[in-house]
Scaffold this active site. Structure first.
Site, PDB file in Angstrom:
ATOM      1  N   ARG A  26     -17.323   6.170  -2.918  1.00 47.10           N
ATOM      2  CA  ARG A  26     -16.640   5.378  -3.937  1.00 47.10           C
ATOM      3  C   ARG A  26     -17.673   4.668  -4.801  1.00 47.10           C
ATOM      4  NH1 ARG A  26     -11.261   2.453  -1.685  1.00 47.10           N
ATOM      5  NH2 ARG A  26     -10.874   4.489  -0.798  1.00 47.10           N
ATOM      6  N   SER A 117      -8.534   4.791  -4.488  1.00 47.04           N
ATOM      7  CA  SER A 117      -7.441   4.067  -3.842  1.00 47.04           C
ATOM      8  C   SER A 117      -6.944   2.877  -4.657  1.00 47.04           C
ATOM      9  CB  SER A 117      -7.885   3.644  -2.448  1.00 47.04           C
ATOM     10  OG  SER A 117      -6.784   3.193  -1.721  1.00 47.04           O
ATOM     11  N   HIS A 118      -7.074   1.681  -4.092  1.00 49.36           N
ATOM     12  CA  HIS A 118      -6.535   0.485  -4.738  1.00 49.36           C
ATOM     13  C   HIS A 118      -7.503  -0.118  -5.753  1.00 49.36           C
ATOM     14  CE1 HIS A 118      -9.047  -0.490  -1.395  1.00 49.36           C
ATOM     15  NE2 HIS A 118      -9.240  -1.676  -1.904  1.00 49.36           N
ATOM     16  N   ASP A 282      -0.118   1.957  -3.381  1.00 53.64           N
ATOM     17  CA  ASP A 282      -1.384   1.780  -4.108  1.00 53.64           C
ATOM     18  C   ASP A 282      -1.744   2.994  -4.957  1.00 53.64           C
ATOM     19  OD1 ASP A 282      -2.042   3.515  -2.035  1.00 53.64           O
ATOM     20  OD2 ASP A 282      -4.080   2.742  -1.862  1.00 53.64           O
ATOM     21  N   ASP A 284      -3.527   5.708  -4.673  1.00 53.38           N
ATOM     22  CA  ASP A 284      -3.428   7.077  -4.156  1.00 53.38           C
ATOM     23  C   ASP A 284      -2.254   7.268  -3.194  1.00 53.38           C
ATOM     24  OD1 ASP A 284      -4.735   5.432  -2.303  1.00 53.38           O
ATOM     25  OD2 ASP A 284      -5.738   7.124  -1.362  1.00 53.38           O
ATOM     26  N   ASP A 286      -1.335   5.798  -0.287  1.00 54.95           N
ATOM     27  CA  ASP A 286      -1.386   5.710   1.175  1.00 54.95           C
ATOM     28  C   ASP A 286      -1.110   4.302   1.698  1.00 54.95           C
ATOM     29  OD1 ASP A 286      -3.795   4.716   0.300  1.00 54.95           O
ATOM     30  OD2 ASP A 286      -5.042   5.990   1.582  1.00 54.95           O
ATOM     31  N   ARG A 287      -1.080   3.303   0.820  1.00 50.82           N
ATOM     32  CA  ARG A 287      -0.790   1.935   1.285  1.00 50.82           C
ATOM     33  C   ARG A 287       0.655   1.563   0.981  1.00 50.82           C
ATOM     34  NH1 ARG A 287      -5.858  -2.075   0.540  1.00 50.82           N
ATOM     35  NH2 ARG A 287      -7.461  -0.605   1.219  1.00 50.82           N
ATOM     36  N   LYS A 381      -2.814   7.480   6.240  1.00 49.02           N
ATOM     37  CA  LYS A 381      -1.741   6.506   6.151  1.00 49.02           C
ATOM     38  C   LYS A 381      -0.839   6.932   4.997  1.00 49.02           C
ATOM     39  CE  LYS A 381      -4.709   3.098   3.737  1.00 49.02           C
ATOM     40  NZ  LYS A 381      -6.093   3.582   3.868  1.00 49.02           N
TER      41      LYS A 381
HETATM   42  C1  VG1 Z   1     -10.478  -1.016   3.227  1.00 50.22           C
HETATM   43  C2  VG1 Z   1      -9.543  -1.481   4.324  1.00 50.22           C
HETATM   44  C3  VG1 Z   1      -9.396  -0.401   5.380  1.00 50.22           C
HETATM   45  C4  VG1 Z   1      -8.918   0.893   4.719  1.00 50.22           C
HETATM   46  C5  VG1 Z   1      -9.855   1.271   3.584  1.00 50.22           C
HETATM   47  C6  VG1 Z   1      -9.370   2.472   2.809  1.00 50.22           C
HETATM   48  O1  VG1 Z   1     -11.755  -0.769   3.765  1.00 50.22           O
HETATM   49  O2  VG1 Z   1      -9.996  -2.676   4.891  1.00 50.22           O
HETATM   50  O3  VG1 Z   1      -8.517  -0.833   6.372  1.00 50.22           O
HETATM   51  O4  VG1 Z   1      -8.875   1.943   5.648  1.00 50.22           O
HETATM   52  O5  VG1 Z   1      -9.981   0.181   2.665  1.00 50.22           O
HETATM   53  O6  VG1 Z   1      -8.086   2.256   2.295  1.00 50.22           O
HETATM   54  P1  VG1 Z   1     -12.965  -1.829   3.687  1.00 50.22           P
HETATM   55  O7  VG1 Z   1     -14.137  -1.149   4.314  1.00 50.22           O
HETATM   56  O8  VG1 Z   1     -13.169  -2.137   2.228  1.00 50.22           O
HETATM   57  O9  VG1 Z   1     -12.504  -3.027   4.419  1.00 50.22           O
HETATM   58  V1  VG1 Z   1      -7.653   3.003   0.858  1.00 50.22           V
HETATM   59  O10 VG1 Z   1      -6.029   2.839   0.639  1.00 50.22           O
HETATM   60  O11 VG1 Z   1      -8.651   2.009  -0.150  1.00 50.22           O
HETATM   61  O12 VG1 Z   1      -8.220   4.543   0.956  1.00 50.22           O
HETATM   62 CO    CO Z   2      -5.295   4.023  -0.785  1.00 54.86          CO
END
Ligand code: VG1
Ligand code: CO
Length: 546
Positions: A26, A117-118, A282, A284, A286-287, A381
């Site tokens: 990312r 993702s988000h 979110d 993509d 998955d949230r 997820k």
């Molecule tokens: C964050 C969340 C984690 C999740 C990851 C990917 O990671 O805390 O629980 O699996 O995002 O989610 P981090 O390392 O920033 O705490 V997603 O929906 O951004 O793919």
């Molecule tokens: Co996501």
């Protein structure tokens, strides 16, 4: 390499920052647009695989800025690297759980998910690439390590010189001997949801005038999925799904379903005229966030309640094997597992750690405090899955979200829970803070009237394949069940983000309806004191509280 194909070999030099984080590689869009950046990473993935020639891949993304360009690069490189067939969502669109499902359903070799993702999108926003393996889940650590190692020594990549593929038209086409099958992004996913849930009961609830809900797709990928399933199939009133058209910049917002970034939805559920049910997903898909009238279900509680109600949901009735949660997620699900006599697992943060447990049939449901819940139906997820699961439970029990929550707490106790994020910190300062926390001598100490009974840096040994993962976050556990956890984010793209996870266990039903931040105030003070976050970073408050 596939011999009949005219692959072009391009010389390149390594980048030193292509280490996948919690969920793939990312970076900012400008970083991804550097010449050869995408190509180097994608070739490093192919160089880490061994028997991919002649196989099928799935490729799709959340539609964010640069999605379209990246897909064309991946298609050409897949062809040059000997892939026989690629399934691509129309317009290059696929949610993360939909990719996972397609890989499984079509027995593909693996897939590329394009998303940050988000994180916000747009020319100055973020982009990401994640590789998923044949079980449909994120590449395990051993593979991401191999990808990173290859990215450090890459000297060439393979591509073909062809015009862009038209991804607007459904059906097969050929790219230098490789088949590209453009598919509808929603069809297979919707069919899977229909197998798992009681669509009859959910449809009746959604069509009843006494029930009002809203699903906020946040201008991201779940818009088309939610519209097709909630409105078209289940008959929810038109307009139930809002912000339903995926935009390359998500309308300028963070596509992050939480109390801060989905504030409008939260407001719509409040007060006497508030909606009965609110949900969001979110970037993509998955949230998820689950709201009832005047109430918010923490993701940790959501996992516990999902597990407790499995018998009401056709796809899960009578077959709960176990539950897994990421370490910082509250222990609410553990209590349900104990009551039901099934196993509970605690894994490092990131969905990749659930894959082996799911494959081995040791767990049915998984969840993370970061608005992630899912099951063995895919290996990611799944935001809309969680929403449908809740609707199924609401339809079958006839109870409002608020009552389900209160009942759950009465039975199992309540875990008051919150996460405080300090974003954009100086990396070195954040790493020193963590190192000092690890080294601190806290065990047995009394802090704010609680005694520390656990102080460690979380490590995990995968019970299926024995892989060991260390350094996953500092845990401080107290004698009354309270806990504070510190870790650095592995998904950020600038500086460091410190996450402080706070929880307090309250078994007494008379004290289960207080305001979360107030209940956690003394733990928040302890967390600040032991970490020295304010003095070290100059911050006086977290940037995001969820
Ligand atoms: C964050 C969340 C984690 C999740 C990851 C990917 O990671 O805390 O629980 O699996 O995002 O989610 P981090 O390392 O920033 O705490 V997603 O929906 O951004 O793919
Ligand atoms: Co996501």
């Amino acid at each position: 390499m596939h011999e009949s194909r005219a692959a072009t070999v391009i010389s390149t030099t390594p980048f030193d920052d292509q280490k996948p984080g919690t969920s793939g590689l990312r970076k900012s869009v400008p970083a991804f647009r550097k010449p050869h950046y995408v190509e180097n990473f994608v070739q490093s993935v192919f160089d880490s695989l061994s028997d991919h020639a002649g196989k099928t891949l799935v490729v799709g993304g959340d539609g964010r800025f640069f999605n379209a360009e990246a897909i064309q690069i991946i298609l050409r490189m897949a062809c040059a690297n000997g892939i026989a067939r690629v399934l691509v969502g129309r317009g290059g669109l696929l949610s993360t759980p939909a990719v996972s499902n397609l890989i499984r359903k079509h027995r593909a070799y693996g897939g590329f998910v394009l998303s940050a993702s988000h994180n916000p999108g747009g020319p100055d926003g973020d982009f990401g690439i994640k590789y998923n393996i044949s079980n449909g889940g994120p590449a395990p650590e051993s593979l991401t390590e191999a990808i990173y190692a290859n990215s450090r020594r890459i000297a060439r990549y393979l591509t073909v010189e062809t015009p862009d593929v038209d991804l607007g038209k459904l059906g097969p086409q050929s790219l230098e001997g490789m088949t590209i099958e453009v598919i509808d992004p929603v069809t297979d996913y919707a069919a899977l949801m229909e197998q798992l849930f009681d669509f009859g009961a959910i449809g009746a609830l959604l069509r009843s005038p006494g029930f009002r809900m809203r699903f906020d797709a946040m201008h991201a990928i779940t818009g088309p999925y939610a519209k097709a399933i909630l409105e078209d199939r289940l008959g929810a009133p038109a307009g139930t799904v809002v912000n339903a058209v995926p935009l390359p910049d998500f309308g300028g917002h963070h596509p992050d379903p939480n109390l801060v970034h989905a504030a409008e939805l939260v407001a719509a559920t409040q007060g006497p005229d508030g909606l009965d049910f609110g949900a969001a997903s979110d970037g993509d898909g998955d949230r998820n966030m689950i709201l009832g009238r005047d109430c918010f279900v923490t993701p940790s509680d959501s996992l516990a309640i999902i597990a407790a109600h499995a018998d009401l949901v056709p796809g899960y009735a009578g077959r709960l094997a176990g539950v897994a949660r990421s370490m910082p997620t509250s222990r609410a699900a553990d209590r349900v597992a104990e009551a039901l006599g099934v196993a509970a697992f605690e894994t490092p943060t990131g969905w990749k750690f659930f894959g082996n447990l799911l494959d081995a049939g040791k767990v049915t449901f998984c969840g993370e405090e970061s608005f992630g819940t899912g099951s063995d139906h895919v290996r990611e997820k799944d935001g809309l899955w969680a929403v449908l699961y809740w609707l199924n439970v609401l339809a079958k029990t006839g109870k409002p979200v608020r009552d389900l929550l209160a009942e759950h707490w009465r039975t199992y106790g309540r875990d008051y829970y919150s996460r405080h994020d300090y974003e954009g910190l100086d990396k070195a300062a954040a790493e020193t803070l963590m190192a000092d926390l690890r080294a601190a001598d806290l065990e047995g100490k009394s802090l704010a009237g609680r005694t520390v009974i656990l102080h460690d840096d979380f490590a995990y040994t995968d019970p299926v394949n024995g892989e060991h993962t260390a350094g996953q976050g500092v845990r401080i556990g107290f004698d009354d069940g309270a806990r504070v956890v510190f870790r650095l984010s592995g998904t950020g793209t600038s500086g460091a983000t410190l996450r402080i996870y706070l929880e307090h266990y309250e078994p007494d039903p008379a004290r289960q309806h207080a305001e979360t931040q107030a209940v956690l105030a003394d733990l928040i003070a302890v967390a600040k004191a032991v970490s020295g976050v304010e003095a070290r970073t100059g911050r006086t408050a977290p940037d995001v509280v969820t």
